[in-house]
Motif scaffolding. Structure first.
Motif: not given
Length: 62
Positions: A13-25
Motif C-alpha cells: 500500500w505504501i508502494g501504491t499510494l506513495l506516488p501521490i506524494v510526488y505531486l507536491p514535490v
C-alpha cells in the motif's frame, strides 16, 4: 507468518499510494538540494516498498 503478511501488505500500500506524494514535490519545484534530497529519498522508499510489497496476496485476483 502473520507479521510478514502485515509487513508485505503495508509495503504494497505504501508502494501504491506513495506516488501521490510526488505531486507536491514537482509542483513546488526541485530548485534546492533539500528538494532533490527529498525526491531521491521518496524514490528509495518507493523502491523498497515495492520490493517488500511485491508478494502481497491481496493484490492478486483470485
Amino acid at each position: 507468518m502473520y507479521a510478514w503478511s502485515t509487513v508485505t501488505a503495508i509495503g504494497f500500500w505504501i508502494g501504491t499510494l506513495l506516488p501521490i506524494v510526488y505531486l507536491p514535490v514537482f509542483i513546488t519545484g526541485i530548485d534546492s538540494v533539500q528538494a532533490l534530497s527529498l525526491l531521491f529519498g521518496l524514490l528509495v522508499v518507493h523502491a523498497l516498498a515495492l520490493i517488500v510489497g511485491h508478494g502481497y496476496d491481496g493484490s492478486r485476483i483470485r
